[in-house]
Write an enzyme that holds these catalytic residues in place. Structure first.
Site, mmCIF file in Angstrom:
data_model
loop_
_atom_site.group_PDB
_atom_site.id
_atom_site.type_symbol
_atom_site.label_atom_id
_atom_site.label_comp_id
_atom_site.label_asym_id
_atom_site.label_seq_id
_atom_site.Cartn_x
_atom_site.Cartn_y
_atom_site.Cartn_z
ATOM 1 N N GLN A 168 7.753 -17.334 7.440
ATOM 2 C CA GLN A 168 6.512 -17.508 6.667
ATOM 3 C C GLN A 168 6.492 -16.681 5.387
ATOM 4 O O GLN A 168 5.671 -16.917 4.512
ATOM 5 C CB GLN A 168 5.291 -17.207 7.518
ATOM 6 C CG GLN A 168 5.241 -15.839 8.133
ATOM 7 C CD GLN A 168 4.266 -15.740 9.291
ATOM 8 O OE1 GLN A 168 3.046 -15.795 9.106
ATOM 9 N NE2 GLN A 168 4.788 -15.599 10.491
ATOM 10 N N ARG A 169 7.408 -15.723 5.269
ATOM 11 C CA ARG A 169 7.482 -14.953 4.038
ATOM 12 C C ARG A 169 8.779 -15.192 3.260
ATOM 13 O O ARG A 169 8.959 -14.634 2.180
ATOM 14 C CB ARG A 169 7.312 -13.458 4.318
ATOM 15 C CG ARG A 169 8.432 -12.821 5.106
ATOM 16 C CD ARG A 169 8.079 -11.379 5.464
ATOM 17 N NE ARG A 169 9.193 -10.684 6.096
ATOM 18 C CZ ARG A 169 9.076 -9.605 6.848
ATOM 19 N NH1 ARG A 169 7.874 -9.104 7.063
ATOM 20 N NH2 ARG A 169 10.136 -9.018 7.372
ATOM 21 N N THR A 196 2.598 -8.023 -1.559
ATOM 22 C CA THR A 196 2.398 -8.083 -0.117
ATOM 23 C C THR A 196 1.819 -9.441 0.240
ATOM 24 O O THR A 196 0.883 -9.920 -0.401
ATOM 25 C CB THR A 196 1.467 -6.981 0.428
ATOM 26 O OG1 THR A 196 1.196 -7.239 1.818
ATOM 27 C CG2 THR A 196 0.155 -6.905 -0.307
ATOM 28 N N MET A 213 1.195 -14.117 10.638
ATOM 29 C CA MET A 213 1.242 -12.696 10.337
ATOM 30 C C MET A 213 -0.134 -12.204 9.899
ATOM 31 O O MET A 213 -0.958 -12.982 9.422
ATOM 32 C CB MET A 213 2.269 -12.414 9.246
ATOM 33 C CG MET A 213 3.715 -12.472 9.722
ATOM 34 S SD MET A 213 4.878 -12.042 8.403
ATOM 35 C CE MET A 213 6.408 -11.940 9.349
ATOM 36 N N GLY A 214 -0.335 -10.910 10.036
ATOM 37 C CA GLY A 214 -1.607 -10.282 9.682
ATOM 38 C C GLY A 214 -1.972 -9.274 10.740
ATOM 39 O O GLY A 214 -2.629 -9.617 11.721
ATOM 40 N N ASP A 237 0.158 -9.999 2.840
ATOM 41 C CA ASP A 237 -1.108 -9.799 3.552
ATOM 42 C C ASP A 237 -2.321 -9.806 2.630
ATOM 43 O O ASP A 237 -3.449 -9.933 3.096
ATOM 44 C CB ASP A 237 -1.077 -8.466 4.302
ATOM 45 C CG ASP A 237 -0.093 -8.470 5.450
ATOM 46 O OD1 ASP A 237 -0.234 -9.320 6.329
ATOM 47 O OD2 ASP A 237 0.827 -7.628 5.452
ATOM 48 N N ASN A 286 0.812 -1.217 0.000
ATOM 49 C CA ASN A 286 0.000 0.000 0.000
ATOM 50 C C ASN A 286 0.846 1.268 0.000
ATOM 51 O O ASN A 286 0.657 2.164 -0.826
ATOM 52 C CB ASN A 286 -0.905 0.025 1.248
ATOM 53 C CG ASN A 286 -1.679 -1.245 1.428
ATOM 54 O OD1 ASN A 286 -1.845 -2.011 0.511
ATOM 55 N ND2 ASN A 286 -2.155 -1.475 2.637
#
EC number: 2.7.1.90
Length: 433
Positions: free
Chosen positions: A303-304, A141, A193-194, A143, A113
């Site tokens: 996780q990323r 992203t 995540m989040g 997310d 964003n």
């Protein structure tokens, strides 16, 4: 045909498994374009541009550029969390000076964003200053929060499919752990995540589409109390003798001693306490409806960046959205973001298109309320149908060398610096006297 102009590509925000696949798509397409001269990478995003640290990507071997597909995170050209805010006039002036000094006619910014906001501001500023500059945004992203909640601007962002695949496998494996050790550890709490949106923890449902596991999913969208969590867990223990919880790191269950990043977002990985640990501490202090204790597993940046769990679909789409961004730039279409749109019908397929940057800059989609179960502990089959194609049906095959992954290793070749040293405005209070 005019003389080819040079290009700067940069990255911002948290990295992903596939961000370098997008970079590869941009670089390889740029090398084939007669409109693009030299290709530079901003070293650590817009900060590298401000500091005139421009990696010469044109000088890198084709082999290393190709290996970007299998290289996770942002070690290639780096990323940053530096945002160009409206008051930072000197920073904006500096960007234009750098672009003029290096004959930059194209600026591509990969990110989420805030990065789309930066790409939009730089593109607009270039036009205001009479600079022949094309600015294009490239989505990224994990997310999946860029765009709108109707999925008309973008269906999903590169990076999300791989993170969803990671959680699909993590929950499968965690279920084996929990089932085997439940006499001693009947409750396992996993944190995903989040910060504010539940797409990542929701992907846990892909591990159990038939709902056979004693699985509860807590999205950031649904505030709960610790007492409610304990009641839900104990009800599950009475039914199944064990329980697994996947919780958003941004789940509101009380004070965590939160730490903020430079964008003003809560940095949960740096906070004093995690949601998962807070829940586990509460469950163990109040008691469980089964013998044994609750424990937690808090996944971090793995996780990323776990390339072994990357989605092949995600890698391919990340590459193509990078190619599309370069095509937009080469065609002179400034002020757009390249995007991924899902084709209608039951068979999964996508098209690559463009959307105006002002429409996506600082946008933030929400997780559809209709995809959350009435009790707030699960997601619907419609979400599973949406997410399942993004993770694919295969595992990625990684190049190896002497038993280790063969990762891209770009040479530290930089463009000659033509301007004086510069400290970005937001960093000046931190600079030594």
């Amino acid at each position: 045909m005019g003389r080819p102009k040079n290009m700067v590509v940069a990255q911002s925000g948290g990295p992903s498994c596939v961000i370098n696949s997008t970079l590869r798509g941009i670089v390889e397409a740029a090398r084939e374009s007669s409109e693009i001269g030299s290709i530079y990478g901003g070293h650590h995003g817009i900060e590298g541009v401000l500091k005139e640290e421009l990696i010469d990507l044109s000088a890198q071997s084709s082999e290393e550029i190709a290996l970007l597909r299998f290289t996770p995170a942002a070690g290639s050209i780096g990323t940053c969390r530096y945002k160009l805010k409206s008051w930072q006039n000197e920073d904006f002036d500096r960007v234009i000076e750098i672009f003029k000094a290096h004959d930059i006619g194209y600026f591509l910014y990969i990110g989420g964003n805030d990065s789309m906001d930066t790409a939009n501001k730089v593109a607009a500023l270039g036009q205001e200053r009479g600079l022949d500059l094309i600015g294009v945004g490239v989505p990224k992203t994990i997310d999946n929060d860029v765009g709108d909640s109707e999925f008309k601007l973008i269906d999903h962002t590169p990076g999300y499919g791989s993170c969803a695949k990671y959680w699909m496998h993590m929950v499968q494996n965690a279920n084996e752990e929990n089932a085997g050790s439940s006499p001693a550890d009947p409750v396992l709490v996993l944190q995903a995540m989040g910060r504010k949106i539940g797409f990542i923890p929701a992907a846990a449902r892909l591990a159990d589409p038939n709902r056979e596991m004693p699985l509860q999913i807590y999205l950031a969208e649904r505030k709960v109390t610790l007492e409610q969590v304990a009641d839900n867990v104990n009800d599950q223990l009475k039914r199944d003798g064990r329980a697994m919880l996947v919780v958003s790191e941004g789940l509101d269950v009380g004070d965590l001693g939160e730490v903020k990043d430079s964008f003003g977002h809560t940095s949960f990985g740096a906070s004093q306490l995690t949601v998962a640990q807070l829940i586990v501490n509460y469950l163990n202090s109040t008691g469980l409806a089964a013998k044994g204790a609750a424990r937690c597993n808090v996944s971090g940046t793995d996780q990323r960046n776990s390339i072994g769990y990357a989605s092949v679909v995600d890698l391919d789409e990340a590459y193509e959205v990078g190619v599309k961004a370069l095509q937009l730039a080469a065609a002179g279409e400034s002020g757009f973001m390249s995007t991924i749109l899902r084709k209608p019908g039951s068979t999964y397929g996508v098209t690559y298109d463009k959307v105006p940057l002002p429409e996506v800059a600082n946008s933030e989609r929400t997780f559809p309320e209709k995809w959350i179960s009435a009790d707030g502990l699960d997601v619907s089959n419609d979400f599973v149908d949406y997410c399942k194609p993004l993770v694919g049906d295969t595992m990625v095959s990684l190049p190896m060398e002497n038993g280790r992954q063969r990762l891209a290793r770009l040479k530290p070749l930089f463009a000659e610096q033509k301007l004086g040293k510069y400290v970005p405005q937001a960093d000046r209070s931190k600079a030594p006297a």
